[in-house]
Motif scaffolding. Structure first.
Motif, PDB file in Angstrom:
ATOM      1  N   UNK A  27     -10.116  24.310 -32.565  1.00  0.00           N
ATOM      2  CA  UNK A  27     -10.268  25.581 -31.865  1.00  0.00           C
ATOM      3  C   UNK A  27     -10.929  26.561 -32.820  1.00  0.00           C
ATOM      4  N   UNK A  28     -11.962  27.254 -32.349  1.00  0.00           N
ATOM      5  CA  UNK A  28     -12.659  28.240 -33.172  1.00  0.00           C
ATOM      6  C   UNK A  28     -12.612  29.609 -32.508  1.00  0.00           C
ATOM      7  N   UNK A  29     -12.785  30.649 -33.311  1.00  0.00           N
ATOM      8  CA  UNK A  29     -12.727  32.028 -32.826  1.00  0.00           C
ATOM      9  C   UNK A  29     -14.087  32.696 -33.004  1.00  0.00           C
ATOM     10  N   UNK A  30     -14.850  32.878 -31.905  1.00  0.00           N
ATOM     11  CA  UNK A  30     -16.185  33.472 -32.019  1.00  0.00           C
ATOM     12  C   UNK A  30     -16.156  34.970 -32.305  1.00  0.00           C
ATOM     13  N   UNK A  31     -14.979  35.591 -32.282  1.00  0.00           N
ATOM     14  CA  UNK A  31     -14.879  37.018 -32.568  1.00  0.00           C
ATOM     15  C   UNK A  31     -14.791  37.296 -34.065  1.00  0.00           C
ATOM     16  N   UNK A  32     -14.656  36.244 -34.862  1.00  0.00           N
ATOM     17  CA  UNK A  32     -14.693  36.386 -36.311  1.00  0.00           C
ATOM     18  C   UNK A  32     -16.050  35.913 -36.827  1.00  0.00           C
ATOM     19  N   UNK A  83     -22.573  30.310 -24.555  1.00  0.00           N
ATOM     20  CA  UNK A  83     -21.189  30.318 -24.058  1.00  0.00           C
ATOM     21  C   UNK A  83     -21.022  29.329 -22.910  1.00  0.00           C
ATOM     22  N   UNK A  84     -21.612  28.129 -23.075  1.00  0.00           N
ATOM     23  CA  UNK A  84     -21.560  27.103 -22.041  1.00  0.00           C
ATOM     24  C   UNK A  84     -21.007  25.801 -22.625  1.00  0.00           C
ATOM     25  N   UNK A 112      -9.285  36.335 -18.138  1.00  0.00           N
ATOM     26  CA  UNK A 112      -9.414  36.513 -16.696  1.00  0.00           C
ATOM     27  C   UNK A 112     -10.648  37.316 -16.308  1.00  0.00           C
ATOM     28  N   UNK A 113     -11.268  37.985 -17.290  1.00  0.00           N
ATOM     29  CA  UNK A 113     -12.497  38.729 -17.023  1.00  0.00           C
ATOM     30  C   UNK A 113     -13.743  37.908 -17.314  1.00  0.00           C
ATOM     31  N   UNK A 114     -13.539  36.622 -17.675  1.00  0.00           N
ATOM     32  CA  UNK A 114     -14.669  35.759 -17.961  1.00  0.00           C
ATOM     33  C   UNK A 114     -15.224  35.905 -19.363  1.00  0.00           C
ATOM     34  N   UNK A 115     -14.519  36.638 -20.238  1.00  0.00           N
ATOM     35  CA  UNK A 115     -14.974  36.834 -21.612  1.00  0.00           C
ATOM     36  C   UNK A 115     -14.454  35.704 -22.493  1.00  0.00           C
TER      37      UNK A 115
END
Length: 341
Positions: A27-32, A83-84, A112-115
């Protein structure tokens, strides 16, 4: 500047014995910065030879080497940037330097907002006889696992509702690891159900018993006893995933906070079928107790939002009680959600 990750903490708080499947998960975190790894399972460490502490905080490209096909790398990069979901066969390298061919499926995990909140990578080493001979079968297996993980992680994100800025704090990474591994233990029970020709339900007693023992092993300490009394119940998988996550949150909270400045104590987990159907789950301790002025589970914490959201999704109820010593939490799940007909 990206927030840093305490790799040793995540290594130490992982559940020994979870995730013992043949399929690796990352699992990776694209916000970092640089989309670093925030979780790997045990299959990953066995497959690659890298300990969790050597993988957490790094981009997955560290597995690539001189002979890794640039076209495969570009395909993966374009999928992540868009993001696919994306799938590719890629040459990776173990910690020893030995190359191995890896079939990789990557999918975004959205709120839930698709982000996009995370990416999950499911990967399987291709043996020589599997290379190019059975892509459909292998892809179907990987996609089934990926779909299950994507659904369950999206559920966790959904019940949190508001992502906390504290997700970069090391403790939150450790909590993420625990939540994913709670689900991985469920997947092991699902595999057993498959062998028993029952893909829709699992034996809840086995799942919760193993979950409690694993949490007690990681978060317990000398002098604190764990007593588990679980009736044998067959429960739908969707219910089991939610109840398992609730148990994980409440039991971990008890071990971490109920016995501060206390050397001995008892934690009990009981689950039984109600006479009218449904199930009742109780987690109790004889520790310091939750203060009377404290609202629990608190909607201001990630764990509190998870518990509240899961109970709501189960259409269940939660009651907090305070005894002469310690506290007890009772959860009732109605028959329609819990017990097989």
């Amino acid at each position: 500047m990206a927030d840093t990750v305490d790799k040793d903490l995540i290594e130490d708080t992982s559940f020994d014995g979870f995730g013992r499947t043949q399929v690796s998960m990352v699992v990776t975190n694209p916000h970092l910065e640089d989309n670093p790894i925030v979780y790997v399972n045990h299959a990953f460490t066995r497959q690659t030879g890298y300990a969790r502490s050597a993988a957490i905080g790094r981009n997955c490209r560290f597995l690539q080497g001189e002979e890794t096909d640039k076209a495969a790398v570009d395909l993966i990069r374009r999928g992540v940037e868009a993001r696919e979901p994306v799938s590719a066969d890629i040459l990776n390298y173990r910690a020893s330097g030995e190359p191995f061919l890896n079939r990789l499926v990557i999918a975004p995990i959205c709120n839930e907002d698709g982000e996009v909140q995370y990416f999950v990578g499911i990967q399987k080493e291709l043996r020589q006889e599997e290379r190019g001979t059975a892509p459909d079968r292998i892809n179907a297996q990987l996609m089934e696992i990926q779909d299950r993980v994507e659904t369950d992680m999206s559920m966790i994100i959904g019940v949190i509702r508001q992502q906390s800025n504290s997700t970069s704090v090391p403790a939150e990474y450790a909590a993420l690891s625990r939540r994913i591994e709670t689900l991985q233990l469920l997947y092991e029970e699902m595999k057993l159900s498959d062998h028993q020709s029952n893909r829709d339900h699992i034996q809840m007693g086995s799942y919760i018993s193993r979950l409690c023992c694993a949490i007690g092993h990681v978060y317990g300490r000398s002098g604190i006893r764990l007593n588990v009394q679980i009736d044998p119940l067959e429960v739908p998988i969707e219910t089991a995933s939610r109840v398992g996550l609730v148990v994980s949150e409440i039991l971990t909270n008890a071990f971490l906070h109920a016995f501060e400045r206390i050397d001995t104590g008892l934690v009990e987990v009981r689950m039984s079928q109600l006479s009218a159907g449904g199930l009742r789950l109780t987690v109790s301790d004889d520790g310091v107790g939750i203060p009377a002025a404290m609202s629990w589970p608190s909607p201001s914490t990630v764990g509190g939002r998870i518990v509240n959201g899961l109970i709501e999704g189960l259409e269940g109820t939660l009651q907090l009680g305070r005894g002469a010593a310690g506290s007890f939490v009772t959860i009732d799940v109605p028959a329609g959600a819990a017990i097989a007909e």
